[in-house]
Design a protein around this motif. Structure first.
Motif, PDB file in Angstrom:
ATOM      1  N   PHE A  33      26.656  -5.979  60.921  1.00  0.00           N
ATOM      2  CA  PHE A  33      26.093  -6.613  62.111  1.00  0.00           C
ATOM      3  C   PHE A  33      25.088  -7.697  61.702  1.00  0.00           C
ATOM      4  O   PHE A  33      24.382  -7.552  60.706  1.00  0.00           O
ATOM      5  N   TYR A  35      21.837  -9.604  63.603  1.00  0.00           N
ATOM      6  CA  TYR A  35      20.954  -9.665  64.755  1.00  0.00           C
ATOM      7  C   TYR A  35      19.957 -10.805  64.564  1.00  0.00           C
ATOM      8  O   TYR A  35      19.610 -11.185  63.453  1.00  0.00           O
ATOM      9  N   LEU A  43      15.864  -7.066  69.453  1.00  0.00           N
ATOM     10  CA  LEU A  43      16.979  -7.503  68.611  1.00  0.00           C
ATOM     11  C   LEU A  43      18.163  -7.842  69.495  1.00  0.00           C
ATOM     12  O   LEU A  43      18.544  -7.053  70.370  1.00  0.00           O
ATOM     13  N   LEU A  45      22.233  -9.041  69.373  1.00  0.00           N
ATOM     14  CA  LEU A  45      23.385  -9.065  68.485  1.00  0.00           C
ATOM     15  C   LEU A  45      24.076 -10.420  68.528  1.00  0.00           C
ATOM     16  O   LEU A  45      24.447 -10.909  69.600  1.00  0.00           O
ATOM     17  N   PRO A 100      29.606   6.583  66.691  1.00  0.00           N
ATOM     18  CA  PRO A 100      28.294   6.009  66.997  1.00  0.00           C
ATOM     19  C   PRO A 100      27.128   6.847  66.540  1.00  0.00           C
ATOM     20  O   PRO A 100      26.006   6.390  66.551  1.00  0.00           O
ATOM     21  N   ASN A 101      27.379   8.104  66.152  1.00  0.00           N
ATOM     22  CA  ASN A 101      26.262   8.885  65.677  1.00  0.00           C
ATOM     23  C   ASN A 101      25.839   8.495  64.272  1.00  0.00           C
ATOM     24  O   ASN A 101      24.848   8.979  63.770  1.00  0.00           O
ATOM     25  N   PRO A 103      23.936   6.168  61.931  1.00  0.00           N
ATOM     26  CA  PRO A 103      22.886   5.179  62.153  1.00  0.00           C
ATOM     27  C   PRO A 103      23.197   3.849  61.473  1.00  0.00           C
ATOM     28  O   PRO A 103      23.938   3.810  60.488  1.00  0.00           O
ATOM     29  N   GLN A 104      22.627   2.798  61.984  1.00  0.00           N
ATOM     30  CA  GLN A 104      22.712   1.512  61.323  1.00  0.00           C
ATOM     31  C   GLN A 104      21.585   1.426  60.281  1.00  0.00           C
ATOM     32  O   GLN A 104      20.462   1.853  60.523  1.00  0.00           O
TER      33      GLN A 104
ATOM     34  N   TYR B  32      24.408   7.556  73.526  1.00  0.00           N
ATOM     35  CA  TYR B  32      23.583   8.123  72.474  1.00  0.00           C
ATOM     36  C   TYR B  32      22.277   7.328  72.453  1.00  0.00           C
ATOM     37  O   TYR B  32      22.259   6.143  72.789  1.00  0.00           O
ATOM     38  N   PHE B  34      18.484   6.326  70.369  1.00  0.00           N
ATOM     39  CA  PHE B  34      17.878   6.180  69.051  1.00  0.00           C
ATOM     40  C   PHE B  34      16.471   5.596  69.183  1.00  0.00           C
ATOM     41  O   PHE B  34      16.201   4.811  70.093  1.00  0.00           O
ATOM     42  N   TYR B  36      14.005   3.478  66.415  1.00  0.00           N
ATOM     43  CA  TYR B  36      13.828   2.870  65.095  1.00  0.00           C
ATOM     44  C   TYR B  36      12.390   2.383  64.959  1.00  0.00           C
ATOM     45  O   TYR B  36      11.747   2.026  65.944  1.00  0.00           O
ATOM     46  N   LEU B  46      15.602   4.309  60.828  1.00  0.00           N
ATOM     47  CA  LEU B  46      15.821   5.279  61.885  1.00  0.00           C
ATOM     48  C   LEU B  46      14.710   6.319  61.889  1.00  0.00           C
ATOM     49  O   LEU B  46      14.398   6.928  60.866  1.00  0.00           O
ATOM     50  N   LYS B  49      17.318  10.455  66.520  1.00  0.00           N
ATOM     51  CA  LYS B  49      18.440  10.143  67.398  1.00  0.00           C
ATOM     52  C   LYS B  49      18.760  11.355  68.255  1.00  0.00           C
ATOM     53  O   LYS B  49      18.566  12.504  67.844  1.00  0.00           O
ATOM     54  N   LEU B  51      22.014  12.958  70.118  1.00  0.00           N
ATOM     55  CA  LEU B  51      23.461  12.901  70.261  1.00  0.00           C
ATOM     56  C   LEU B  51      23.935  13.883  71.326  1.00  0.00           C
ATOM     57  O   LEU B  51      24.769  13.553  72.175  1.00  0.00           O
ATOM     58  N   PHE B  90      11.366   0.461  68.226  1.00  0.00           N
ATOM     59  CA  PHE B  90      12.475   0.021  69.067  1.00  0.00           C
ATOM     60  C   PHE B  90      13.285   1.215  69.542  1.00  0.00           C
ATOM     61  O   PHE B  90      13.686   2.062  68.744  1.00  0.00           O
ATOM     62  N   SER B  94      23.687   3.497  72.364  1.00  0.00           N
ATOM     63  CA  SER B  94      25.069   3.092  72.128  1.00  0.00           C
ATOM     64  C   SER B  94      25.965   3.934  73.031  1.00  0.00           C
ATOM     65  O   SER B  94      25.622   5.056  73.408  1.00  0.00           O
ATOM     66  N   LEU B 104      24.725  -1.294  69.010  1.00  0.00           N
ATOM     67  CA  LEU B 104      23.499  -0.798  69.608  1.00  0.00           C
ATOM     68  C   LEU B 104      22.928  -1.846  70.554  1.00  0.00           C
ATOM     69  O   LEU B 104      23.000  -3.042  70.272  1.00  0.00           O
TER      70      LEU B 104
END
Lengths: 115, 116
Positions: A33, A35, A43, A45, A100-101, A103-104, B32, B34, B36, B46, B49, B51, B90, B94, B104
């Motif tokens: 990604f 951003y 942020l 995208l 999606p679980n 993390p980035q 979901y 999150f 950060y 992170l 989170k 879920l 932040f 998602s 995200l």
């Protein structure tokens, strides 16, 4: 640990220049990604990619393009830099499309100034 | 489409005091959630989170967050902050399900300023 490396921490360019921002990740992640981070806007995208040579537009793709020739590398290109593209640019990667679980993981960012 | 609103742009607090950073989201589908953190001159990492399962989620550095589905909120809390918690935080969401691409959606960020 996952490492996402952005080639430059600080970059100064002139209007009209073609600018390349490089990002490399070392964990074989499918998703990558780009951003843009601006004060008060969080942020946003620009583009993302879920596979080599695949790309999809994010929320603010205008004035940008991307390239993903190898799985570990994702490049952001400013075709003709303008002053309103002065910003912090963050690259991120994550494991597997459709999970999606996961993390980035982010690089430290490139602070780009266009004069 | 989803959106995330962080209700405070800046939160000043004294060291060892409790803190809550507020996050509300809007979505037509399940999400979901999150949190950060971004320390000065660094990228994001992170914190925690949500879920599924227990609505109270514990993260790193003593932070926790509670998911409230009826209020569409996911507020971040810490009972006693340290100077080292000074950073930007932040909230992000998602989309669940087959439509997810790993993208995200981020809130605008909240700057936590811990004073001695």
């Amino acid at each position: 640990d996952v490492k996402v490396t952005q080639s430059s921490r600080y970059l100064v360019k002139r209007t009209g220049e073609k600018v390349f921002l490089e990002c490399v990740q070392d964990m074989d992640h499918e998703n990558m990604f780009w951003y843009r981070q601006d004060p008060g806007l969080g942020l946003r995208l620009i583009y993302f990619s879920y596979d080599v040579k695949m790309k999809e537009k994010g929320d603010i793709p205008e004035g940008y393009s991307v390239s993903r020739e190898k799985k570990e590398r994702f490049s952001l290109i400013l075709e003709s830099a303008s002053t309103n593209q002065t910003s912090m640019y963050l690259c991120a990667s994550s494991l597997l499309q459709g999970t999606p679980n996961q993390p980035q993981h982010f690089g430290d960012g490139t602070r780009l100034s266009i004069l | 489409a989803q959106s995330v609103t962080q209700l405070d742009s800046q939160v000043p607090v004294f060291e060892e005091a409790p803190v809550e950073l507020r996050c509300n989201y809007s979505s037509s589908v399940s999400v979901y959630l999150f949190w950060y953190v971004q320390y000065p001159n660094q990228g994001l990492q992170l914190l925690l989170k949500y879920l599924s399962g227990s609505t109270l989620v514990k993260g790193i550095n003593g932070f926790e967050a509670e998911f409230n589905k009826s209020q569409t909120s996911f507020h971040l809390r810490k009972p006693s902050v340290h100077i080292s918690d000074t950073a930007e935080y932040f909230c992000a969401v998602s989309q669940r399900g087959s439509g997810n691409t790993g993208k995200l959606i981020f809130g605008q960020g909240t700057t936590l300023q811990v004073k001695p």
